[in-house]
Design a protein around this motif. Structure first.
Motif, PDB file in Angstrom:
ATOM      1  N   ARG A 143       0.828  -1.209   0.000  1.00  0.00           N
ATOM      2  CA  ARG A 143       0.000   0.000   0.000  1.00  0.00           C
ATOM      3  C   ARG A 143       0.860   1.255   0.000  1.00  0.00           C
ATOM      4  N   ALA A 144       1.970   1.218   0.745  1.00  0.00           N
ATOM      5  CA  ALA A 144       2.863   2.376   0.760  1.00  0.00           C
ATOM      6  C   ALA A 144       3.499   2.595  -0.609  1.00  0.00           C
ATOM      7  N   ALA A 145       3.883   1.527  -1.287  1.00  0.00           N
ATOM      8  CA  ALA A 145       4.448   1.658  -2.626  1.00  0.00           C
ATOM      9  C   ALA A 145       3.425   2.222  -3.607  1.00  0.00           C
ATOM     10  N   ALA A 146       2.176   1.749  -3.509  1.00  0.00           N
ATOM     11  CA  ALA A 146       1.118   2.264  -4.380  1.00  0.00           C
ATOM     12  C   ALA A 146       0.861   3.745  -4.117  1.00  0.00           C
ATOM     13  N   ALA A 147       0.894   4.150  -2.853  1.00  0.00           N
ATOM     14  CA  ALA A 147       0.676   5.560  -2.519  1.00  0.00           C
ATOM     15  C   ALA A 147       1.808   6.427  -3.043  1.00  0.00           C
ATOM     16  N   GLN A 148       3.037   5.914  -3.043  1.00  0.00           N
ATOM     17  CA  GLN A 148       4.162   6.671  -3.572  1.00  0.00           C
ATOM     18  C   GLN A 148       4.005   6.904  -5.071  1.00  0.00           C
ATOM     19  N   VAL A 149       3.576   5.883  -5.792  1.00  0.00           N
ATOM     20  CA  VAL A 149       3.349   6.049  -7.237  1.00  0.00           C
ATOM     21  C   VAL A 149       2.198   7.013  -7.482  1.00  0.00           C
ATOM     22  N   ALA A 150       1.148   6.922  -6.664  1.00  0.00           N
ATOM     23  CA  ALA A 150       0.005   7.821  -6.824  1.00  0.00           C
ATOM     24  C   ALA A 150       0.373   9.268  -6.543  1.00  0.00           C
ATOM     25  N   SER A 151       1.401   9.502  -5.731  1.00  0.00           N
ATOM     26  CA  SER A 151       1.807  10.873  -5.424  1.00  0.00           C
ATOM     27  C   SER A 151       2.614  11.518  -6.536  1.00  0.00           C
ATOM     28  N   GLY A 152       3.003  10.733  -7.558  1.00  0.00           N
ATOM     29  CA  GLY A 152       3.698  11.323  -8.701  1.00  0.00           C
ATOM     30  C   GLY A 152       5.036  10.711  -9.024  1.00  0.00           C
ATOM     31  N   ARG A 153       5.497   9.728  -8.263  1.00  0.00           N
ATOM     32  CA  ARG A 153       6.780   9.110  -8.541  1.00  0.00           C
ATOM     33  C   ARG A 153       6.625   8.006  -9.575  1.00  0.00           C
ATOM     34  N   SER A 154       7.726   7.624 -10.199  1.00  0.00           N
ATOM     35  CA  SER A 154       7.681   6.562 -11.184  1.00  0.00           C
ATOM     36  C   SER A 154       7.657   5.208 -10.492  1.00  0.00           C
ATOM     37  N   VAL A 155       7.127   4.216 -11.192  1.00  0.00           N
ATOM     38  CA  VAL A 155       7.053   2.861 -10.641  1.00  0.00           C
ATOM     39  C   VAL A 155       8.446   2.303 -10.418  1.00  0.00           C
ATOM     40  N   ALA A 156       9.359   2.575 -11.348  1.00  0.00           N
ATOM     41  CA  ALA A 156      10.715   2.052 -11.219  1.00  0.00           C
ATOM     42  C   ALA A 156      11.428   2.637 -10.003  1.00  0.00           C
ATOM     43  N   ALA A 157      11.243   3.937  -9.748  1.00  0.00           N
ATOM     44  CA  ALA A 157      11.900   4.569  -8.601  1.00  0.00           C
ATOM     45  C   ALA A 157      11.368   4.009  -7.284  1.00  0.00           C
ATOM     46  N   VAL A 158      10.068   3.795  -7.186  1.00  0.00           N
ATOM     47  CA  VAL A 158       9.492   3.233  -5.968  1.00  0.00           C
ATOM     48  C   VAL A 158       9.949   1.788  -5.783  1.00  0.00           C
TER      49      VAL A 158
ATOM     50  N   VAL B 241       4.812  -3.568  -7.922  1.00  0.00           N
ATOM     51  CA  VAL B 241       4.442  -2.197  -7.560  1.00  0.00           C
ATOM     52  C   VAL B 241       3.296  -1.712  -8.432  1.00  0.00           C
ATOM     53  N   HIS B 242       3.377  -1.972  -9.724  1.00  0.00           N
ATOM     54  CA  HIS B 242       2.324  -1.484 -10.622  1.00  0.00           C
ATOM     55  C   HIS B 242       1.005  -2.190 -10.362  1.00  0.00           C
ATOM     56  N   ARG B 243       1.036  -3.474 -10.023  1.00  0.00           N
ATOM     57  CA  ARG B 243      -0.220  -4.188  -9.756  1.00  0.00           C
ATOM     58  C   ARG B 243      -0.946  -3.591  -8.561  1.00  0.00           C
ATOM     59  N   HIS B 244      -0.220  -3.279  -7.507  1.00  0.00           N
ATOM     60  CA  HIS B 244      -0.863  -2.693  -6.334  1.00  0.00           C
ATOM     61  C   HIS B 244      -1.254  -1.236  -6.585  1.00  0.00           C
ATOM     62  N   PHE B 245      -0.486  -0.534  -7.434  1.00  0.00           N
ATOM     63  CA  PHE B 245      -0.909   0.825  -7.795  1.00  0.00           C
ATOM     64  C   PHE B 245      -2.218   0.786  -8.581  1.00  0.00           C
ATOM     65  N   ALA B 246      -2.351  -0.186  -9.476  1.00  0.00           N
ATOM     66  CA  ALA B 246      -3.589  -0.297 -10.259  1.00  0.00           C
ATOM     67  C   ALA B 246      -4.771  -0.596  -9.339  1.00  0.00           C
ATOM     68  N   ILE B 247      -4.563  -1.445  -8.338  1.00  0.00           N
ATOM     69  CA  ILE B 247      -5.639  -1.730  -7.379  1.00  0.00           C
ATOM     70  C   ILE B 247      -6.027  -0.466  -6.622  1.00  0.00           C
ATOM     71  N   HIS B 248      -5.006   0.310  -6.200  1.00  0.00           N
ATOM     72  CA  HIS B 248      -5.276   1.558  -5.475  1.00  0.00           C
ATOM     73  C   HIS B 248      -6.000   2.563  -6.367  1.00  0.00           C
ATOM     74  N   ALA B 249      -5.548   2.705  -7.605  1.00  0.00           N
ATOM     75  CA  ALA B 249      -6.149   3.695  -8.496  1.00  0.00           C
ATOM     76  C   ALA B 249      -7.574   3.319  -8.876  1.00  0.00           C
ATOM     77  N   ASP B 250      -7.819   2.055  -9.165  1.00  0.00           N
ATOM     78  CA  ASP B 250      -9.170   1.633  -9.544  1.00  0.00           C
ATOM     79  C   ASP B 250     -10.161   1.794  -8.403  1.00  0.00           C
ATOM     80  N   ALA B 251      -9.668   1.688  -7.157  1.00  0.00           N
ATOM     81  CA  ALA B 251     -10.566   1.889  -6.014  1.00  0.00           C
ATOM     82  C   ALA B 251     -10.893   3.353  -5.792  1.00  0.00           C
ATOM     83  N   VAL B 252      -9.996   4.240  -6.220  1.00  0.00           N
ATOM     84  CA  VAL B 252     -10.196   5.675  -6.003  1.00  0.00           C
ATOM     85  C   VAL B 252     -10.932   6.319  -7.168  1.00  0.00           C
ATOM     86  N   LEU B 253     -10.565   5.937  -8.394  1.00  0.00           N
ATOM     87  CA  LEU B 253     -11.139   6.552  -9.591  1.00  0.00           C
ATOM     88  C   LEU B 253     -12.469   5.881  -9.916  1.00  0.00           C
TER      89      LEU B 253
END
Length: 424
Positions: free
Chosen positions: A102-117, A128-140
């Motif tokens: 969840r912390a990695a997904a939040a970092q990507v959502a804040s504007g950082r790149s997936v590779a950097a996180v 990282v991208h899979r959990h970011f997609a889960i986070h984004a789909d729940a918010v959007l």
């Protein structure tokens, strides 16, 4: 983490001499429920040690050792003979904790790149991208219909050249995305459509449904004929407003074209730094109220003395006349003042005989209903232009996108992140 107890903490050193902490954890309960049948079991079959990755704490790295127990299922009818204990934060066969993902997904959502996180938390790019997609789909969620809709386009990726095998001719293809922005509420970027054609706009609007489109009252666009035609087809009840910034840009473009043509006709070459019209090119494009009296006098006298045809100053006055007309939106001038300034602009362009100014006047005349809608309402497409900048920033951070769905998810979250999380 709930359901987890820290048993021991050791300070260890790696091969490079860097110190860290080794945390031993376990589940305190001496029983576990079978995930297949739900029967409680206290029969320990064997013990195992796993190494789940967790969030870093402090400056020193942390390694976790979970001493897990494998239980035997006591239910004879259960097809599962053994199972290993797990928790919600560390599910079965998981190598990372839930809070780390969840912390990695939040970092990507804040504007950082997936590779950097991924490099920071020592996680793979797909994870990282899979959990970011889960986070984004729940918010959007599905966007609410806005009263004022903004439409504009941005280029996605670099232009490419394709060769037709039949005719052996080359054609240039530029991938564009049409953006739909909420200008009246906090919806931000509502969605994107592939291409910058009227068909893409009609398809996206019709996909929202009749109730959604009926709520849109005003649409702000740039002076693009394909968008205007599409809006009249998909939203016949909506008022179309053209953005004044692009109208002034058309006037500046006409002024630059006049300056370049006059230089070629009188000097037989391109402009140089020694030419007065070239030296004052930036003053010509600047608004009159932003010019000091000294700068204005310098520009005016230089063109009067060295440009005998007077076409450049005529084009500059036409540009200022158009700006004066558009400024009625700020002063809420009555219709009589608007008509007077419009007639003065048209008369000046027509009497000049300059082809660039005549074309400019014809463009304003073709877009006059939409221009009048801007003057009377004051609605602009500025927020859409700001969204375009955020879209480009998201693409730069990610070093481009290969997957269109990933790009749209990432871009939309980047453009609405501050609206979804006001404290972020």
């Amino acid at each position: 983490m709930p359901e987890i107890t820290v048993v021991d903490v050791e300070r260890v050193a790696d091969d490079d001499g860097k110190t860290g902490r080794l945390v031993h954890i376990e589940r305190p309960e001496e029983w576990a429920a079978c995930p297949e049948c739900g029967v409680i079991s206290t029969s320990v079959r064997q013990r195992r040690t796993t190494r789940p990755r967790d969030l870093p704490y402090g400056e020193e790295p942390i390694e976790v050792r979970w001493h897990k127990r494998q239980f035997s299922c006591t239910e004879q009818l259960c097809p599962r003979k053994a199972f290993t204990e797990s928790t919600a934060e560390i599910p079965p066969r998981a190598r990372t904790t839930g809070r780390l993902c969840r912390a990695a997904a939040a970092q990507v959502a804040s504007g950082r790149s997936v590779a950097a996180v991924g490099r920071q938390y020592r996680l793979s790019w797909p994870l990282v991208h899979r959990h970011f997609a889960i986070h984004a789909d729940a918010v959007l969620l599905e966007p609410e219909p806005p009263q004022v809709l903004g439409i504009d386009e941005t280029r996605r990726g670099k232009p490419k050249w394709f060769k037709d095998p039949a005719t052996a001719t080359w054609s240039r293809s530029e991938p564009f995305e049409t953006n739909f922005v909420d200008l009246s509420g906090s919806g931000g970027l509502l969605g994107q459509a592939a291409g910058r054609t009227g068909a893409a706009v009609v398809e996206w609007l019709q996909a929202r449904g009749p109730q959604w489109t009926a709520a849109v009252q005003v649409v702000a666009i740039d002076p693009a004929a394909c968008y205007r035609t599409a809006i009249k087809h998909a939203l016949p009840h909506a008022t179309i407003v053209v953005d004044h910034f692009h109208l002034v840009a058309l006037a500046n473009k006409a002024l630059t074209a006049v300056r370049q043509r006059v230089t070629r006709e009188e000097r037989g070459r391109r402009g140089r730094s020694t030419d007065p019209e070239w030296a004052n090119r930036r003053r010509l494009l600047r608004a009159r109220e932003h010019l000091s009296q000294r700068s204005f006098t310098t520009m005016w006298n230089a063109l009067i003395d060295h440009e005998p045809s007077g076409q450049i100053l005529t084009a500059w006055i036409a540009k200022e006349e158009l700006r004066t007309l558009l400024a009625c939106a700020r002063t809420q001038a009555p219709r009589s003042v608007i008509s007077h300034r419009l007639a003065r602009f048209f008369s000046w362009c027509a009497d000049s005989g300059i082809p660039e100014l005549i074309t400019l006047a014809q463009t304003i005349d073709a877009w006059w209903p939409e221009t009048l809608a801007f003057i009377t309402s004051g609605i602009t497409n500025a927020r859409t232009e700001g969204t375009n900048r955020l879209i480009k920033d998201a693409a730069r951070v990610a070093f481009g996108f290969r997957n269109l769905n990933n790009q749209r998810r990432r871009v939309r979250l980047a453009c609405t992140h501050h609206m979804i999380n006001p404290a972020a």
